[in-house]
Design a protein around this motif. Structure first.
Motif, PDB file in Angstrom:
ATOM      1  N   ASN A  71       0.827  -1.200   0.000  1.00  9.18           N
ATOM      2  CA  ASN A  71       0.000   0.000   0.000  1.00  9.18           C
ATOM      3  C   ASN A  71       0.866   1.257   0.000  1.00  9.18           C
ATOM      4  O   ASN A  71       1.839   1.374   0.760  1.00  9.18           O
ATOM      5  CB  ASN A  71      -0.915  -0.007   1.227  1.00  9.18           C
ATOM      6  N   LEU A  72       0.505   2.215  -0.819  1.00 10.59           N
ATOM      7  CA  LEU A  72       1.313   3.424  -0.974  1.00 10.59           C
ATOM      8  C   LEU A  72       1.212   4.333   0.250  1.00 10.59           C
ATOM      9  O   LEU A  72       2.184   5.030   0.583  1.00 10.59           O
ATOM     10  CB  LEU A  72       0.875   4.173  -2.238  1.00 10.59           C
ATOM     11  N   ASP A  73       0.076   4.351   0.911  1.00  6.77           N
ATOM     12  CA  ASP A  73      -0.046   5.162   2.127  1.00  6.77           C
ATOM     13  C   ASP A  73       0.882   4.642   3.222  1.00  6.77           C
ATOM     14  O   ASP A  73       1.479   5.427   3.967  1.00  6.77           O
ATOM     15  CB  ASP A  73      -1.500   5.159   2.621  1.00  6.77           C
ATOM     16  N   ILE A  74       1.008   3.320   3.317  1.00  5.39           N
ATOM     17  CA  ILE A  74       1.914   2.734   4.307  1.00  5.39           C
ATOM     18  C   ILE A  74       3.361   3.092   3.972  1.00  5.39           C
ATOM     19  O   ILE A  74       4.158   3.433   4.865  1.00  5.39           O
ATOM     20  CB  ILE A  74       1.722   1.218   4.371  1.00  5.39           C
ATOM     21  N   GLN A  75       3.719   3.023   2.704  1.00  6.75           N
ATOM     22  CA  GLN A  75       5.079   3.367   2.310  1.00  6.75           C
ATOM     23  C   GLN A  75       5.378   4.843   2.557  1.00  6.75           C
ATOM     24  O   GLN A  75       6.483   5.204   2.981  1.00  6.75           O
ATOM     25  CB  GLN A  75       5.291   3.002   0.848  1.00  6.75           C
ATOM     26  N   THR A  76       4.385   5.699   2.313  1.00  6.91           N
ATOM     27  CA  THR A  76       4.572   7.128   2.597  1.00  6.91           C
ATOM     28  C   THR A  76       4.762   7.361   4.091  1.00  6.91           C
ATOM     29  O   THR A  76       5.605   8.161   4.512  1.00  6.91           O
ATOM     30  CB  THR A  76       3.372   7.929   2.080  1.00  6.91           C
ATOM     31  N   ALA A  77       3.979   6.662   4.907  1.00  6.72           N
ATOM     32  CA  ALA A  77       4.125   6.798   6.362  1.00  6.72           C
ATOM     33  C   ALA A  77       5.497   6.321   6.822  1.00  6.72           C
ATOM     34  O   ALA A  77       6.092   6.898   7.737  1.00  6.72           O
ATOM     35  CB  ALA A  77       3.019   6.014   7.071  1.00  6.72           C
ATOM     36  N   ALA A  78       6.024   5.275   6.192  1.00  6.33           N
ATOM     37  CA  ALA A  78       7.356   4.790   6.556  1.00  6.33           C
ATOM     38  C   ALA A  78       8.422   5.828   6.237  1.00  6.33           C
ATOM     39  O   ALA A  78       9.394   5.999   6.999  1.00  6.33           O
ATOM     40  CB  ALA A  78       7.648   3.483   5.820  1.00  6.33           C
ATOM     41  N   VAL A  79       8.252   6.544   5.142  1.00  7.97           N
ATOM     42  CA  VAL A  79       9.202   7.610   4.803  1.00  7.97           C
ATOM     43  C   VAL A  79       9.118   8.744   5.819  1.00  7.97           C
ATOM     44  O   VAL A  79      10.141   9.338   6.188  1.00  7.97           O
ATOM     45  CB  VAL A  79       8.940   8.117   3.374  1.00  7.97           C
ATOM     46  N   ARG A  80       7.910   9.036   6.297  1.00  9.10           N
ATOM     47  CA  ARG A  80       7.769  10.072   7.326  1.00  9.10           C
ATOM     48  C   ARG A  80       8.490   9.661   8.608  1.00  9.10           C
ATOM     49  O   ARG A  80       9.050  10.508   9.316  1.00  9.10           O
ATOM     50  CB  ARG A  80       6.292  10.324   7.614  1.00  9.10           C
ATOM     51  N   VAL A  81       8.470   8.386   8.926  1.00  6.20           N
ATOM     52  CA  VAL A  81       9.201   7.911  10.103  1.00  6.20           C
ATOM     53  C   VAL A  81      10.692   8.140   9.918  1.00  6.20           C
ATOM     54  O   VAL A  81      11.397   8.554  10.853  1.00  6.20           O
ATOM     55  CB  VAL A  81       8.895   6.418  10.360  1.00  6.20           C
ATOM     56  N   GLU A  82      11.203   7.860   8.726  1.00  2.00           N
ATOM     57  CA  GLU A  82      12.625   8.106   8.465  1.00  2.00           C
ATOM     58  C   GLU A  82      12.958   9.587   8.598  1.00  2.00           C
ATOM     59  O   GLU A  82      14.019   9.961   9.103  1.00  2.00           O
ATOM     60  CB  GLU A  82      12.986   7.595   7.069  1.00  2.00           C
ATOM     61  N   GLU A  83      12.056  10.435   8.146  1.00  3.73           N
ATOM     62  CA  GLU A  83      12.280  11.872   8.301  1.00  3.73           C
ATOM     63  C   GLU A  83      12.324  12.267   9.775  1.00  3.73           C
ATOM     64  O   GLU A  83      13.182  13.060  10.203  1.00  3.73           O
ATOM     65  CB  GLU A  83      11.182  12.654   7.574  1.00  3.73           C
TER      66      GLU A  83
END
Length: 463
Positions: A71-83
């Motif tokens: 899911n793209l929303d999950i992947q986007t949230a994972a990038v926010r965690v890295e940020e």
């Protein structure tokens, strides 16, 4: 003025910017569970960690797991965690000494006593050091705020994962309900086709009026339009499921039928304290912690700051017989004297943001209580509704059979059979919706309780 008085003057002048008493968070933002929540939830069954597996459909399980992976929303949230993790590392780096290096090169001329001129070159490689002692914890509080914000962002990513899993399960259940509606519409259309054939033959033979024939035509067309409407809804549901799983629009594989989907098990006496495992509740809690730490950091910024600075250079020059080492070490005290109220305004803004986070935490907790109560009520009431509709379908099917026999024997008019057909169709469609609503209520309950759990989780909160 002596040197000691010169050093004390900035500290004395900084007193005009000293923070006042720290205002506590508003008491109205505190969360108190309802009295009934002190007891265990009145549901029963074994514990199931992968809650979507409890429906007994391998296709549903595969869809949820595919959505969690793609899911793209999950992947986007994972990038926010890295940020957020990078921001936390940046805040921690402010606590360490800052070391830099440089290799400046200079060119010059020398004039001797004899009037001769010589050109010289010099290179001064060196290191610089700066370190903020952070006497009043400004940087430490900022680091703690960044850490809390990282935890809040990670919890937000978990919230997205839970929402995607629940939405995928509910979308699949809705798809199977639409499949059932399409099957009911097609079966009813087949029955209406036979009824229309009989009505046409009776009209042509002169046994009935044109009115009954027109009524049969109208009912046939009314049922026929249900088929493309259901097919359109199925196509849209399939496309939505494909998007959830990170795919282009495509046909979705089917598993068990709607009536064969099992209801997931819920543990006996599920403790209400499991609500604390909800990721959105943890996110709101950590957001409040981050806002509180930011307030402390902002208040510390109103106090004097002590920094150490040092430099060391190695001078290599053609004008020197041997290299020379030059170093310096110093300290500076900086404090706000007059800033036009900027720091005071920043403190008030940080206090307001902390209070907003406190009220947001209370709202999230109250929402959690409401969602669990709604889901439990949905499980109970939709189950009762589905049971009543099952009885209605059975009775309506028997009534239709009796009405059809009476009509064919000439004991009743066509309108009697028509009413029985309409009643059965409405009951069957309502039953399909009630079954889907009941299954979706189970999904909503698992989502409201923070997702799956294990026996160890239940035992931990019971202790």
């Amino acid at each position: 003025m002596s040197k000691s008085r010169a050093l004390l003057l900035p500290l004395l002048l900084a007193g005009c910017a000293l923070p006042g008493p720290r205002r506590a968070a508003p008491e109205s933002a505190a969360v108190v569970p309802p009295p009934a929540w002190r007891n265990a939830l009145p549901v029963g069954g074994p514990v199931q960690a992968g809650w979507w597996q409890g429906f007994g459909d391998p296709v549903l399980t595969a869809l949820v797991e595919r959505a969690l992976a793609n899911n793209l929303d999950i992947q986007t949230a994972a990038v926010r965690v890295e940020e957020a993790r990078a921001a936390e590392a940046l805040a921690r780096a402010q606590l360490l000494p800052q070391v830099g290096g440089a290799v400046p090169e200079t060119q010059g001329q020398q004039i001797s006593a004899l009037g001769t001129t010589a050109r010289s070159a010099a290179v001064q490689p060196g290191l610089t050091l700066s370190y903020d002692l952070d006497l009043f914890g400004r940087l430490r509080q900022a680091t703690r705020a960044a850490r809390a914000q990282l935890l809040a962002t990670a919890a937000a990513a978990d919230t997205v994962r839970l929402a995607v899993a629940a939405t995928t399960a509910q979308s699949y259940i809705t798809l199977r309900a639409l499949d059932h509606r399409l099957a009911v519409a097609r079966d009813t259309l087949a029955a209406r086709t036979e009824a229309l054939r009989i009505a046409q033959r009776r009209f042509e033979a002169g046994y009935t009026s044109r009115l009954e024939y027109r009524q049969a035509q109208a009912e046939y067309a009314s049922t026929a339009q249900l088929v493309p409407a259901a097919e359109l809804a199925i196509t849209r549901a399939e496309n939505a499921l494909a998007l959830l799983t990170g795919d282009v629009p495509r046909a979705i594989e089917r598993g068990v039928t709607l009536e064969r989907l099992a209801t997931p098990a819920i543990p006996d006496g599920l403790p209400a304290d499991l609500l604390r495992r909800r990721p959105d509740l943890f996110q709101a809690e950590q957001t409040l912690v981050a806002a509180d730490r930011s307030l402390d950091s902002q208040r510390a910024a109103m106090l004097p700051n002590l920094s150490l600075t040092g430099a060391a250079n190695l001078v290599l020059s053609t004008a020197l017989a041997q290299p020379e080492v030059v170093f310096s070490l110093g300290a500076s005290i900086l404090g706000p004297i007059f800033d036009g109220g900027r720091l005071r305004a920043q403190e008030r803004g940080a206090t307001a943001r902390r209070d907003q986070a406190a009220f947001a935490y209370r709202r999230t907790a109250l929402t959690a209580f409401r969602e669990v109560e709604d889901a439990l009520a949905g499980v109970r009431r939709t189950g009762e509704q589905a049971q009543a509709l099952s009885e209605q379908v059975a009775a309506s099917r028997g009534a239709l059979q009796n009405a059809t026999n009476r009509y064919r024997a000439g004991y009743s008019s066509y309108i009697e059979q028509l009413d029985a057909q309409r009643t059965l169709l409405t009951a069957e469609l309502s039953l399909a919706q009630a079954r889907a609503d009941r299954l979706n209520s189970y999904v909503a309950l698992y989502q409201a309780m923070g997702g799956g759990w294990t026996r160890a989780d239940v035992a931990a909160v019971e202790r």
